[in-house]
Scaffold this active site. Structure first.
Site, PDB file in Angstrom:
ATOM      1  N   GLN A  19       0.775  -1.189  -0.049  1.00 55.58           N
ATOM      2  CA  GLN A  19       0.035   0.072  -0.083  1.00 55.58           C
ATOM      3  C   GLN A  19       0.884   1.230  -0.070  1.00 55.58           C
ATOM      4  OE1 GLN A  19      -3.404   0.154   2.481  1.00 55.58           O
ATOM      5  NE2 GLN A  19      -3.533  -2.199   2.847  1.00 55.58           N
ATOM      6  N   ARG A  21       3.808   4.114  -1.474  1.00 57.43           N
ATOM      7  CA  ARG A  21       4.027   4.622  -2.911  1.00 57.43           C
ATOM      8  C   ARG A  21       4.561   3.780  -3.950  1.00 57.43           C
ATOM      9  NH1 ARG A  21       5.121   8.661   1.012  1.00 57.43           N
ATOM     10  NH2 ARG A  21       7.040   7.914   1.385  1.00 57.43           N
ATOM     11  N   MET A  22       5.459   3.163  -3.724  1.00 56.11           N
ATOM     12  CA  MET A  22       6.202   2.269  -4.749  1.00 56.11           C
ATOM     13  C   MET A  22       5.578   0.767  -4.729  1.00 56.11           C
ATOM     14  SD  MET A  22       8.585   3.259  -6.541  1.00 56.11           S
ATOM     15  CE  MET A  22       9.329   2.078  -7.087  1.00 56.11           C
ATOM     16  N   ASP A  43       1.552  -5.287   4.105  1.00 57.36           N
ATOM     17  CA  ASP A  43       2.105  -4.200   4.581  1.00 57.36           C
ATOM     18  C   ASP A  43       2.381  -4.831   6.087  1.00 57.36           C
ATOM     19  OD1 ASP A  43       1.810  -1.568   2.395  1.00 57.36           O
ATOM     20  OD2 ASP A  43       0.204  -2.844   2.194  1.00 57.36           O
ATOM     21  N   THR A  86      13.780  -1.507  -1.713  1.00 55.56           N
ATOM     22  CA  THR A  86      14.049  -0.637  -0.412  1.00 55.56           C
ATOM     23  C   THR A  86      15.580  -0.263  -0.490  1.00 55.56           C
ATOM     24  OG1 THR A  86      12.300  -1.923   0.594  1.00 55.56           O
ATOM     25  CG2 THR A  86      13.649  -0.987   1.935  1.00 55.56           C
ATOM     26  N   SER A  87      15.677   1.016   0.163  1.00 52.59           N
ATOM     27  CA  SER A  87      17.095   1.631   0.385  1.00 52.59           C
ATOM     28  C   SER A  87      17.711   1.166   1.551  1.00 52.59           C
ATOM     29  CB  SER A  87      16.844   3.018   0.235  1.00 52.59           C
ATOM     30  OG  SER A  87      16.034   3.626   0.744  1.00 52.59           O
ATOM     31  N   ASN A 114      18.156   1.718  -7.957  1.00 53.41           N
ATOM     32  CA  ASN A 114      17.282   2.359  -8.660  1.00 53.41           C
ATOM     33  C   ASN A 114      16.764   1.680  -9.653  1.00 53.41           C
ATOM     34  OD1 ASN A 114      15.848   4.477 -10.257  1.00 53.41           O
ATOM     35  ND2 ASN A 114      16.934   5.930  -8.711  1.00 53.41           N
ATOM     36  N   HIS A 142      14.635  14.621  -3.486  1.00 55.29           N
ATOM     37  CA  HIS A 142      13.552  13.551  -3.376  1.00 55.29           C
ATOM     38  C   HIS A 142      12.551  14.308  -2.556  1.00 55.29           C
ATOM     39  CE1 HIS A 142      16.748  10.652  -4.187  1.00 55.29           C
ATOM     40  NE2 HIS A 142      15.591   9.766  -4.467  1.00 55.29           N
ATOM     41  N   LYS A 146      10.445  11.199   2.101  1.00 46.88           N
ATOM     42  CA  LYS A 146      11.390  10.101   2.068  1.00 46.88           C
ATOM     43  C   LYS A 146      11.955   9.745   3.381  1.00 46.88           C
ATOM     44  CE  LYS A 146      15.624   8.428  -0.555  1.00 46.88           C
ATOM     45  NZ  LYS A 146      15.076   6.991  -0.346  1.00 46.88           N
ATOM     46  N   GLY A 152      19.555   5.740  -1.447  1.00 44.82           N
ATOM     47  CA  GLY A 152      20.395   4.610  -1.939  1.00 44.82           C
ATOM     48  C   GLY A 152      21.040   4.662  -3.266  1.00 44.82           C
TER      49      GLY A 152
HETATM   50  N1  NDP Z   1      14.700   1.122  -5.814  1.00 50.41           N
HETATM   51  C1  NDP Z   1      13.834   1.769  -6.363  1.00 50.41           C
HETATM   52  O1  NDP Z   1      14.114   2.213  -7.604  1.00 50.41           O
HETATM   53  C2  NDP Z   1      13.213   2.631  -5.683  1.00 50.41           C
HETATM   54  C3  NDP Z   1      13.414   2.555  -4.086  1.00 50.41           C
HETATM   55  N2  NDP Z   1      12.577   3.183  -3.393  1.00 50.41           N
HETATM   56  C4  NDP Z   1      12.476   2.879  -1.840  1.00 50.41           C
HETATM   57  O2  NDP Z   1      11.614   2.005  -1.447  1.00 50.41           O
HETATM   58  C5  NDP Z   1      11.208   2.229  -0.023  1.00 50.41           C
HETATM   59  C6  NDP Z   1       9.586   2.577   0.046  1.00 50.41           C
HETATM   60  O3  NDP Z   1       9.393   3.739  -0.649  1.00 50.41           O
HETATM   61  P1  NDP Z   1       8.011   4.185  -0.498  1.00 50.41           P
HETATM   62  O4  NDP Z   1       7.238   3.254  -1.332  1.00 50.41           O
HETATM   63  O5  NDP Z   1       8.153   5.467  -1.030  1.00 50.41           O
HETATM   64  O6  NDP Z   1       7.464   4.083   1.011  1.00 50.41           O
HETATM   65  P2  NDP Z   1       6.160   4.222   1.545  1.00 50.41           P
HETATM   66  O7  NDP Z   1       6.253   4.826   3.026  1.00 50.41           O
HETATM   67  O8  NDP Z   1       5.326   4.776   0.658  1.00 50.41           O
HETATM   68  O9  NDP Z   1       5.762   2.752   1.671  1.00 50.41           O
HETATM   69  C7  NDP Z   1       6.307   1.740   2.449  1.00 50.41           C
HETATM   70  C8  NDP Z   1       5.260   0.454   2.751  1.00 50.41           C
HETATM   71  O10 NDP Z   1       6.130  -0.419   3.332  1.00 50.41           O
HETATM   72  C9  NDP Z   1       5.265  -1.070   4.487  1.00 50.41           C
HETATM   73  N3  NDP Z   1       5.782  -1.635   5.527  1.00 50.41           N
HETATM   74  C10 NDP Z   1       6.566  -1.016   6.594  1.00 50.41           C
HETATM   75  N4  NDP Z   1       7.089  -2.159   7.223  1.00 50.41           N
HETATM   76  C11 NDP Z   1       6.761  -3.309   6.735  1.00 50.41           C
HETATM   77  C12 NDP Z   1       7.123  -4.563   7.047  1.00 50.41           C
HETATM   78  N5  NDP Z   1       7.642  -4.910   7.846  1.00 50.41           N
HETATM   79  N6  NDP Z   1       6.378  -5.426   5.997  1.00 50.41           N
HETATM   80  C13 NDP Z   1       5.795  -5.390   4.732  1.00 50.41           C
HETATM   81  N7  NDP Z   1       5.504  -4.018   4.679  1.00 50.41           N
HETATM   82  C14 NDP Z   1       5.985  -2.864   5.553  1.00 50.41           C
HETATM   83  C15 NDP Z   1       4.286   0.345   4.727  1.00 50.41           C
HETATM   84  O11 NDP Z   1       3.070  -0.149   5.590  1.00 50.41           O
HETATM   85  P3  NDP Z   1       2.545   0.505   6.758  1.00 50.41           P
HETATM   86  O12 NDP Z   1       2.069   1.692   6.345  1.00 50.41           O
HETATM   87  O13 NDP Z   1       1.542  -0.265   7.102  1.00 50.41           O
HETATM   88  O14 NDP Z   1       3.680   0.667   7.714  1.00 50.41           O
HETATM   89  C16 NDP Z   1       4.120   1.054   3.649  1.00 50.41           C
HETATM   90  O15 NDP Z   1       2.813   0.677   2.986  1.00 50.41           O
HETATM   91  C17 NDP Z   1      12.120   3.091   0.357  1.00 50.41           C
HETATM   92  O16 NDP Z   1      13.377   2.623   0.996  1.00 50.41           O
HETATM   93  C18 NDP Z   1      12.518   3.847  -1.142  1.00 50.41           C
HETATM   94  O17 NDP Z   1      13.821   4.868  -0.785  1.00 50.41           O
HETATM   95  C19 NDP Z   1      11.574   4.064  -3.654  1.00 50.41           C
HETATM   96  C20 NDP Z   1      11.389   4.463  -5.143  1.00 50.41           C
HETATM   97  C21 NDP Z   1      12.284   3.596  -6.114  1.00 50.41           C
HETATM   98  O1  LIG Z   2      12.731   6.835  -1.709  1.00 49.04           O
HETATM   99  C1  LIG Z   2      12.159   7.365  -2.967  1.00 49.04           C
HETATM  100  O2  LIG Z   2      11.498   7.786  -3.557  1.00 49.04           O
HETATM  101  C2  LIG Z   2      13.542   6.956  -3.750  1.00 49.04           C
HETATM  102  N1  LIG Z   2      14.247   5.800  -3.249  1.00 49.04           N
HETATM  103  C3  LIG Z   2      15.386   5.246  -3.809  1.00 49.04           C
HETATM  104  C4  LIG Z   2      16.835   5.694  -3.255  1.00 49.04           C
HETATM  105  O3  LIG Z   2      16.827   5.885  -2.063  1.00 49.04           O
HETATM  106  O4  LIG Z   2      17.652   5.952  -4.121  1.00 49.04           O
HETATM  107  C5  LIG Z   2      15.307   5.359  -5.323  1.00 49.04           C
HETATM  108  C6  LIG Z   2      14.729   6.587  -5.904  1.00 49.04           C
HETATM  109  O5  LIG Z   2      15.782   7.512  -5.763  1.00 49.04           O
HETATM  110  C7  LIG Z   2      13.533   6.875  -5.187  1.00 49.04           C
END
Ligand code: NDP
Ligand SMILES: O=C(O)C1=N[C@H](C(=O)O)C[C@H](O)C1
Length: 256
Positions: A19, A21-22, A43, A86-87, A114, A142, A146, A152
Site C-alpha cells: 500500500q 507509494r512504490m 504491509d 528498499t534503500s 534504482n 527527493h 522519504k 540509496g
Molecule cells: N529502488 C528503487 O527504484 C526505488 C526505491 N524506493 C525505496 O523503496 C522504499 C519504499 O519507498 P516508498 O514506497 O516511497 O515508501 P512508503 O512509506 O510509501 O511505503 C512503505 C510501505 O512499506 C510498508 N511496510 C513497512 N514495514 C513493513 C514490513 N515489515 N513488512 C511489510 N510492509 C511493510 C508500509 O506499510 P505501513 O504503512 O503499514 O507501515 C508502507 O505501505 C524506500 O526505501 C525507498 O527509498 C523508492 C522508489 C524507487
Molecule cells: O524514496 C524514494 O523515493 C526513492 N528511493 C530510492 C533511493 O533511495 O535511491 C530510489 C529513488 O531515488 C527513489
C-alpha cells in the site's frame, strides 16, 4: 490477499509494502504483466503465513530500511527469490546477504538502488566519467516523505565513482574547506560529498557534478513519475528466478 489458482507458467509474485507509494505501483505493474501473477499483497503486520500460503516464488520489497533485512531473512529461509527496491544497503548488509545465500543454491536476491533505466544509465555514465575529473560531488533531490538520506541511489553512485577513482589512481577529492557550518559540505560517502534535498513536489532526481580544468560535466536524471521504476522492477522479477546469488544493481541484468 492470496491466490493459489494460478497457472504454472506464470511467475507468482508477492509484494511487501503493497500500500506504499512504490508497492502500489508495483502491484499494478505485476497485475498488468501477462507472464506474472500477483498472489500476495502485504504491509506491516503479521504477514508471513499469508505469503507462505500464497505460493509466491518471488517477493518484491518496497518497505523501509529498518525492516528490509528481516524481510530478506524470511525470504531466504523460505526459498523465495527477492527483488528489493528498499534503500539502506551498505557493505555490511550486502556481506550478510551473501553469507545467507551461500548455502542456498538456486536462490536469487536482487538489490536495486534504482529501477529507472535513466538512473541506471546515469550511474554508468558517472562511473565512466569519474576517472577523468579531479573533483566530483552528488546532489540528490527527493520528495519530503522519504525516510532516509542520502538516497540509496546516491550511495550506490558514490560507491561506483569512488571505485573508479581508486582504480584510476586518483587520490582523495581535493577540498580546501577549513571552516564550515555543520553539514554545509554534505556527507562524505566513499570519499564523495553527497548533498540531500527534500522538497514537496519532487519524486526522485540526482545530479552528479564533475569539475576539471575550465569545465564541468553534469549528469542529471529525473524520475517524474513512479511508473519510471516499473519496467525495471518487472525485468528484475523475470530475471531473478534464473540468477542465483546476490546481484547488486539492475545494471548487472542489462546489457550495458
Ligand atoms: N529502488 C528503487 O527504484 C526505488 C526505491 N524506493 C525505496 O523503496 C522504499 C519504499 O519507498 P516508498 O514506497 O516511497 O515508501 P512508503 O512509506 O510509501 O511505503 C512503505 C510501505 O512499506 C510498508 N511496510 C513497512 N514495514 C513493513 C514490513 N515489515 N513488512 C511489510 N510492509 C511493510 C508500509 O506499510 P505501513 O504503512 O503499514 O507501515 C508502507 O505501505 C524506500 O526505501 C525507498 O527509498 C523508492 C522508489 C524507487
Ligand atoms: O524514496 C524514494 O523515493 C526513492 N528511493 C530510492 C533511493 O533511495 O535511491 C530510489 C529513488 O531515488 C527513489
Amino acid at each position: 490477499m492470496t491466490n493459489c489458482a494460478v497457472p504454472d507458467e506464470l511467475i507468482r509474485v508477492a509484494v511487501l509494502g503493497a500500500q506504499g507509494r512504490m508497492g502500489a505501483e508495483a502491484c499494478a505493474a505485476v497485475e498488468g504483466a501477462a507472464d506474472l501473477a500477483l498472489v500476495a499483497q502485504v504491509d506491516s503486520g503479521d504477514w508471513a503465513d499469508e505469503v507462505a500460503a500464497s505460493g509466491a516464488q518471488v517477493v518484491v520489497d518496497f518497505t523501509h530500511p529498518d525492516v528490509v533485512m528481516d524481510n530478506l531473512r524470511y525470504c531466504v529461509d523460505n526459498g523465495l527469490h527477492a527483488v528489493v527496491g528498499t534503500s539502506g544497503f551498505d557493505t555490511a548488509r550486502l556481506d550478510t546477504l551473501r553469507e545467507w545465500l551461500a548455502d542456498k543454491p538456486g536462490l536469487g536476491v536482487l538489490i536495486a538502488p534504482n529501477f529507472a533505466l535513466g538512473a541506471v544509465l546515469s550511474m554508468r555514465f558517472a562511473q565512466l566519467a569519474a576517472r577523468y575529473y579531479d573533483t566530483v560531488e552528488i546532489i540528490e533531490l527527493h520528495h519530503n516523505r522519504k525516510a532516509d538520506a542520502p538516497s540509496g541511489t546516491a550511495a550506490h553512485t558514490a560507491r561506483l565513482v569512488g571505485q573508479a577513482r581508486a582504480e584510476a589512481g586518483l587520490g582523495p577529492v581535493p577540498d580546501a574547506t577549513t571552516s564550515e557550518v555543520d553539514g554545509a559540505r554534505g556527507a562524505s560517502v566513499d570519499g564523495v560529498r553527497v548533498h540531500s534535498v527534500r522538497l514537496g513536489g519532487l519524486v526522485a532526481h540526482q545530479e552528479v557534478l564533475f569539475g576539471g580544468e575550465g569545465e564541468t560535466l553534469t549528469i542529471r536524471h529525473d524520475s517524474l513519475d513512479r511508473k519510471s521504476f516499473m519496467p525495471g522492477v518487472l525485468h528484475g522479477v523475470r530475471a531473478i528466478v534464473g540468477r542465483p546469488g546476490l546481484t547488486v544493481g539492475l545494471e548487472n541484468l542489462l546489457d550495458l
